[in-house]
Design an enzyme around this catalytic site. Structure first.
Site, short mmCIF file in Angstrom:
data_model
loop_
_atom_site.label_atom_id
_atom_site.label_comp_id
_atom_site.label_asym_id
_atom_site.label_seq_id
_atom_site.Cartn_x
_atom_site.Cartn_y
_atom_site.Cartn_z
N ASP A 169 -5.43 19.58 39.55
CA ASP A 169 -5.71 18.25 39.01
C ASP A 169 -7.20 18.17 38.74
O ASP A 169 -8.02 18.52 39.60
CB ASP A 169 -5.32 17.18 40.02
CG ASP A 169 -3.80 17.01 40.11
OD1 ASP A 169 -3.09 17.63 39.30
OD2 ASP A 169 -3.34 16.25 40.98
N ASP A 207 8.48 12.85 36.04
CA ASP A 207 8.36 12.38 37.42
C ASP A 207 9.56 11.48 37.68
O ASP A 207 9.76 10.52 36.93
CB ASP A 207 7.09 11.54 37.62
CG ASP A 207 5.82 12.33 37.32
OD1 ASP A 207 5.82 13.56 37.53
OD2 ASP A 207 4.82 11.71 36.88
#
Lengths: 199, 251
Positions: free
Chosen positions: B11, B130
């Site tokens: 990330d 997700d």
């Protein structure tokens, strides 16, 4: 060494340039016939679709230029497929350098996903292109179409069935996999290509 | 034989690596290029870089970072985060990314998948999903897991496949950050329904979890972050373990 990369409407040429720069070569990206003919090495790489790629090459006369090159040429991925006789993708007549036709993967079992995406092994290595490699080394593949085994096969691989991982005839070499994305093994293959004797 | 892939995920915020736990609480974990190179040297099969910056300035920094990654790293990498339109895809692929991962933008406007596929090919288009399970129903979420959509995971994954996506990256929000293993029942069901490769994400805590997602979950690749970033599972050790247990793996 003067290395020319064929400039056309394909994706991901940048990664080939980066890979060559990592081995100390600054290539030129060109569609100029004279530059392609006079280069020490020519790389014809990229990702793309056979029909639109061939239409683009024909419009610019690059089909004849590539077919008639006398210097060592390395086709990569769609480059290898375009160097074959015909591709099932958009029923496309290709350059005919290799005596082979390109066909689509036909899954046999549910786990046979198309495209093949990832690292697979190459075997039966029969070319100076693979000098110094261990048997059954892994390289990176991304493709939905493949070249069956033929007389010009210089490396095999197996996904759904055995097929050609690489081809060679005269001054033309080609890999279905991406040496520019295959870590140290790919880098060795690119170095080997650069060290081939001038034909 | 095609190898199962191990994919560390980094990330990125303002050009640096961070790791979220349950999508919040960010911790710093180093220089993205150095980290990527280290993973590549250890045998990572691919890398995923997710831009979690919101600002335009951060996005520009990320694009520059993609250029550096492409110059220095010789294995494939996917970039995602903040991709809303074809111009974003074009910018990131031009900078040298091999694939782009799209998530919320694709749910909001599914035609984006078709556009990417027709311009750049299926192989560059990773659709990330997700989803959270409630009472046996898997629902897709937007914006890093903050906004429920009412869309069913399996329906959406199937639609993305039909529209030409090259891969599905499924993160189970129930499992993410728990280190209790991947969502193998859902993954197995997804794998059976899809004709394209499936990447498992969320829940990696032990080597056994990776083995389970390949054998029970039928995943083609497994993605994880913190177990790699904090050295809890060294990649060479993981690959040795998987190979010893009969998984086809690149060594």
């Amino acid at each position: 060494m003067n290395v020319a990369i064929v400039k056309y409407n394909a994706g991901n040429i940048r990664s080939v340039i980066n890979a060559l720069e990592r081995v100390g070569i600054t290539p030129i990206l060109t569609d100029d016939p004279d530059q392609l003919r006079s280069a020490d090495r020519v790389i014809f790489a990229g990702q793309g679709e056979a029909g639109t790629t061939m239409a683009y090459l024909r419009e610019r006369g690059l089909d004849e230029v590539i077919r008639n090159l006398q210097n060592p040429v390395l086709g990569i991925c769609i480059g290898m497929q375009i160097l074959c006789r015909h591709s099932e993708e958009a029923d496309t007549d290709c350059l005919g350098v290799f005596d082979a036709d390109v066909v689509r993967f036909r899954p046999q079992r549910h786990e046979d996903k198309v495209p093949q995406m990832g690292w697979n092994q190459i075997a039966d290595l029969r070319s100076p292109l693979f000098e110094g490699l261990r048997p059954e080394e892994y390289v990176y593949f991304v493709h939905s179409y493949y070249v069956p085994l033929c007389e010009q096969t210089i490396a095999t691989t197996d996904y759904i069935q055995p097929y050609s991982a690489a081809l060679h005839v005269r001054n033309f070499y080609a890999t279905q996999f991406h040496p520019e994305k295959s870590g140290d093994v790919g880098e060795r293959i690119l170095r080997n290509f650069l060290q081939l004797p001038q034909s | 034989m095609l190898a199962k892939r191990i994919i560390p995920c980094l990330d990125i915020k303002d050009g640096m690596t961070v790791k979220g736990t349950n999508f919040v609480n960010l911790r710093q974990a180093g220089d993205p290029v150095a980290l990527g190179k280290a993973y590549s040297a250890q045998g990572a099969d691919e890398l995923v870089y997710l831009d979690i910056t919101a600002s335009n300035e951060g996005r520009k920094t990320f694009t520059e970072l993609v250029g550096r990654i492409a110059r220095e790293i010789s294995i494939p990498f996917t970039v995602g985060g903040g991709i809303n339109e074809l111009a974003d895809v074009d910018r990131l692929l031009n900078a040298g990314a091999d694939k782009v991962s799209i998530n919320s933008a694709a749910l909001r406007r599914p035609d984006l998948i078709d556009e990417i596929v027709s311009h750049f090919g299926s192989q560059v288009c990773v659709v990330a999903i997700d989803a959270r399970e409630t009472d046996g129903d898997w629902e897709c979420y937007l914006n890093g897991g903050r906004v429920p959509t009412g869309r069913n995971l399996f329906d959406w994954a199937h639609e993305a496949n039909e529209r030409g996506a090259g891969e599905i990256l499924f993160t189970s929000m129930n499992h993410d950050g728990t280190k209790n293993g991947f969502a193998n029942a859902a993954l197995r069901q997804l794998s059976a329904a899809l004709t394209i490769p499936l990447i498992a994400s969320g829940g990696a805590g032990t080597k056994q979890h990776f083995l389970d997602t390949f054998t029970e979950g039928h995943s083609d690749a497994a993605l994880a972050a913190s177990v790699f970033h904090f050295g809890e599972i060294p990649i060479p050790e993981l690959k040795q373990y998987l190979s010893d247990h009969g998984v086809s793996i690149r060594r």
